[in-house]
Design an enzyme around this catalytic site. Structure first.
Site, PDB file in Angstrom:
ATOM      1  CG  ASP A  10      -9.296  -2.827  -8.706  1.00 45.98           C
ATOM      2  OD1 ASP A  10      -9.644  -2.476  -7.559  1.00 45.98           O
ATOM      3  OD2 ASP A  10      -8.203  -2.506  -9.209  1.00 45.98           O
ATOM      4  CB  SER A  38      -7.107   2.238  -6.831  1.00 43.00           C
ATOM      5  OG  SER A  38      -7.448   0.948  -6.421  1.00 43.00           O
ATOM      6  CG  ASP A  85     -11.275  -1.027  -4.916  1.00 45.78           C
ATOM      7  OD1 ASP A  85     -12.184  -1.587  -5.567  1.00 45.78           O
ATOM      8  OD2 ASP A  85     -10.117  -0.911  -5.353  1.00 45.78           O
ATOM      9  CG  ASP A 132     -10.511   0.937  -9.145  1.00 44.26           C
ATOM     10  OD1 ASP A 132     -10.438   0.461  -7.995  1.00 44.26           O
ATOM     11  OD2 ASP A 132      -9.655   0.690 -10.028  1.00 44.26           O
TER      12      ASP A 132
END
Length: 449
Positions: A244, A97, A240, A242
């Site tokens: 999400d 993340s 970000d 990833d």
């Protein structure tokens, strides 16, 4: 900070230190024992250790007799969506993340495409202590690739009832896009192309190296904000690594505010489809204010995507999320998803025919202050229990530490799961008040220590 962190969402660590091949095999093997049989979706973010980690994960799953569907470099929400669409028995998103380059992680999903529940996590952990069992040569799993996953995810967004792609295209939006060289590089431009949005790329190469600290908070986005203003665009879109979390920058080159991402999406959704809303205990009170305008009730959950989703399912919420820029729209899937957040935001702006800075002005204004205190020789639980007793006659919630709601502010005090610290989050109507109250609660804890 510990170099391997274990939580219900999976494991996270520094590659070659806490996160070694042996650790990856151990947890993947336990996860495979938890899944038992069937197919597992595997996707990863763009960081350079992703390929190495993915090969270890895939090899372990195959050796355990599970079939693997490799979907390549994709957002975490695309892994979640694909588990649901392909009716897989589980999924692993390989991403740390917003952690820096040296970190990586396994985010472990159940058959619904969501993070495992606390009960499922405990069941999986029981397999960590057993000797791994691998299948013989004729029983190993089958490997396949499914590189259409992002396209399928985007098509599903475009088919949502509340998304009118023609209306968005007619606005001819121009945006600055910052993907921090993460999985957004492979996905967000595809969505913007479908919506007829012109974009200027920043930090959108495929090197897999983050050019700045990847958490999309204002202190890491000074160059991005400057670029939004210089390029005279309608808004800045930041994700970000990833994809999400969605963070927006106004047409004036100023932060829209992470908390406002979920606030404006809630306002847009409940105006069209009134219903229940779920956010976590650390999310802005502005969500309650906008939901109240449309006679809708807000429920709060402990912090963490899995907890928000659990509560959303319990109350049958129409929208949910977290104040870090996480939008969860169950009409698509139960997971924080910046791609659907982008589409809903552009639809909101197109229908209102206003700028992002004007949309910000139309939302309730609050200010959040955050502090933390490291504890020595005393447990965080002991301190929080003392504060629960002290404030027992106030409007309190103890689902996740202690949240106290007052007329002019709220405070959320919660312990870290990985360090001996207590986090203090305060929200009030002015920056000065929130800062002074955060200091007050910090001093109260110091006195108890």
């Amino acid at each position: 900070m510990p170099t391997l962190m274990v939580s219900i969402s999976g494991i996270r660590g520094i590659v070659g230190d806490g996160l070694t091949p042996e650790v990856i095999v151990k947890y993947t093997s336990a996860y495979a024992d938890f899944i038992k049989q069937g197919k597992v979706i595997v996707g990863r973010d763009a960081r350079i250790t992703g390929e190495m980690v993915s090969k270890i994960v895939v090899g372990t799953l195959l050796a355990k007799g599970l079939d693997v569907v490799d979907i390549g470099i994709v957002p975490t929400p695309t892994v979640q969506f694909t588990v649901k669409i392909l009716e897989a028995q589980g999924g692993i998103a390989i991403t740390a993340s917003h952690n820096p380059n040296e970190w990586n992680a396994l985010k472990l999903l159940n058959a619904t495409g969501q993070f495992m529940s606390p009960e499922e996590h405990e069941e999986m952990k029981t397999f960590l202590s057993t000797e791994p069992f691998y299948e013989s040569w004729q029983k190993i799993g089958k490997y396949s690739e499914h590189f259409e996953a992002i396209d399928n995810h985007i098509e599903a967004i475009l088919k949502l009832n509340l998304i009118d792609a023609e209306k968005i295209r007619a606005k001819k939006f121009k945006v600055l896009l910052d993907c921090v060289n993460g999985a957004g590089v492979y996905s967000v431009p595809k969505l913007l192309d479908k919506l007829g949005v012109e974009y200027i790329k920043m930090n959108c190469d495929k090197s897999g190296i983050f050019p700045r600290l990847p958490e999309p908070v204002p202190e890491n986005l000074s160059e991005t904000m400057k670029s939004v203003k210089e390029n005279n665009v309608d808004l800045g879109i930041v994700v970000d690594p990833d994809v999400d979390r969605l963070v927006l920058i106004t047409d004036k080159g100023e932060p829209f505010g992470e908390e406002n991402t979920i606030t404006q999406v809630v306002k847009f959704i409940v105006a069209k489809t009134p219903g229940k809303v779920v956010v976590n205990l650390s999310t802005t009170r502005a969500v309650e204010d906008v939901a109240k305008e449309f006679g809708c009730k807000v429920f709060r959950s402990p912090v963490g995507e899995a907890n928000v989703v659990k509560r959303m399912k319990e109350v049958d919420a129409v929208i949910g999320g977290e104040g870090s820029g996480g939008v969860i729209y169950p009409s698509l899937h139960y997971g924080r998803d910046a791609l659907v957040g982008i589409a809903l935001t552009l639809q909101h702006l197109a229908e209102k025919d206003i700028t992002l800075s004007d949309l910000k002005k139309s939302l309730p204004e609050y200010f959040i202050a955050k502090k933390k205190i490291e504890l020595q020789n005393v447990s965080p639980d002991e301190i929080i229990n003392s504060l629960i007793f002290k404030y027992k006659n106030q409007n309190i919630n103890t689902d996740d530490g202690l949240r106290i709601d007052f007329a002019d502010h709220w405070v959320h005090l919660r312990k870290s799961n990985t360090e001996p610290i207590i986090r203090i989050i305060v929200e009030a109507k002015s920056k000065e008040l929130s800062e002074s109250l955060a200091e007050k609660y910090l001093n109260e804890i110091k006195e108890l220590v």
